[in-house]
Design a protein around this motif. Structure first.
Motif, short mmCIF file in Angstrom:
data_model
loop_
_atom_site.label_atom_id
_atom_site.label_comp_id
_atom_site.label_asym_id
_atom_site.label_seq_id
_atom_site.Cartn_x
_atom_site.Cartn_y
_atom_site.Cartn_z
N ASP A 47 -17.45 -15.56 -18.07
CA ASP A 47 -17.55 -16.27 -17.19
C ASP A 47 -18.32 -17.60 -17.17
O ASP A 47 -19.23 -18.19 -18.15
CB ASP A 47 -19.46 -15.91 -16.80
N HIS A 49 -19.15 -21.14 -14.74
CA HIS A 49 -19.67 -20.96 -12.91
C HIS A 49 -19.51 -22.73 -13.18
O HIS A 49 -20.41 -23.35 -14.58
CB HIS A 49 -20.92 -20.47 -12.60
N HIS A 82 -26.31 -18.75 -15.78
CA HIS A 82 -26.00 -18.69 -16.25
C HIS A 82 -24.92 -19.11 -16.27
O HIS A 82 -24.11 -19.74 -15.55
CB HIS A 82 -26.18 -16.76 -16.35
N ASP A 114 -18.23 -15.50 -6.22
CA ASP A 114 -18.13 -15.06 -7.56
C ASP A 114 -17.62 -14.37 -8.36
O ASP A 114 -16.84 -13.99 -6.98
CB ASP A 114 -19.53 -14.19 -7.49
#
Ligand code: VGL
Ligand code: ZN
Length: 201
Positions: A47, A49, A82, A114
């Motif tokens: 992940d 971001h 996060h 997302d």
């Protein structure tokens, strides 16, 4: 048959003490390390971001984590900040064995959408390259482990199955967020109903 292990998002922010801590998330790490020698190929998703990501509650006025919004036409759960690119929280867990990981697939890099799945964004508009990579390596069977069962593990497994891989989720090598208490059990039922095998070690 060629077997790949997909390690989903075992990153500091999803471990106890992290920004989006998954209960017992750290407990899967020894299991994931111990099974790696049983696979022909190992990949990991990350992940990843940008700080202005649209899934962060902090980037919307008067919104809190856990609330749901419409983000450019898609339903979006809002999360704490996060896995921001290049931050310590986005790093893989320090005790996760990454030596045998052939390739890392970052996801969630577009601020406007997302990406729970390791294969596609939530609108299924862009590929991460994971599907093409597994196909080019001749992979037939994929096993999914990691965090979180009710989000990124679930959507990664569903997409793997939809792409034609024989897909198994190793349930005890996963943990869920459980915004609602039954989310993990519901996710496992949904995967089972879509032809995914659920196994325990
Ligand atoms: C995840 C929520 C937000 C996951 C990632 O890895 O399951 N969940 N971003
Ligand atoms: Zn995320």
């Amino acid at each position: 048959m060629k077997k790949a292990l997909i390690i989903v998002d075992i990153q500091n922010d999803f471990l106890p003490g992290g920004a989006l801590a998954v209960n017992e998330g750290d407990q899967i790490i020894p299991l994931v390390n111990s099974i790696q020698n049983q696979f022909d190929l190992i990949v990991a998703t990350q992940d990843w971001h940008p700080a202005n990501h649209g899934s962060f509650a902090a980037n919307h006025q008067e919104k809190s984590p856990g609330e749901v919004i419409d983000l450019y036409g898609l339903t979006q759960v809002l999360w704490p900040v996060h896995c921001v690119q290049n931050s310590p929280g986005a790093e893989f867990a320090s005790d996760l064995d990454m030596k045998q990981v052939a390739k890392i697939f970052p996801k969630g890099t577009d601020p406007d959408i997302d990406s729970y799945s390791g294969f596609f964004d939530n609108g299924r508009k862009k590929k991460t390259g994971l599907g093409d990579f597994l196909q080019s390596e001749g992979v037939t069977h994929v096993y999914v482990v990691g965090l979180a069962t009710d989000y990124c593990v679930k959507y990664t497994a569903l997409d793997a199955a939809s792409l034609g891989f024989q897909t198994t989720v190793i349930k005890d090598a996963c943990r869920g967020v459980n915004l609602q208490p039954n989310d993990t059990e519901d996710a496992l039922s949904e995967m089972l109903a879509k032809g995914i095998k659920i196994m325990t070690l």
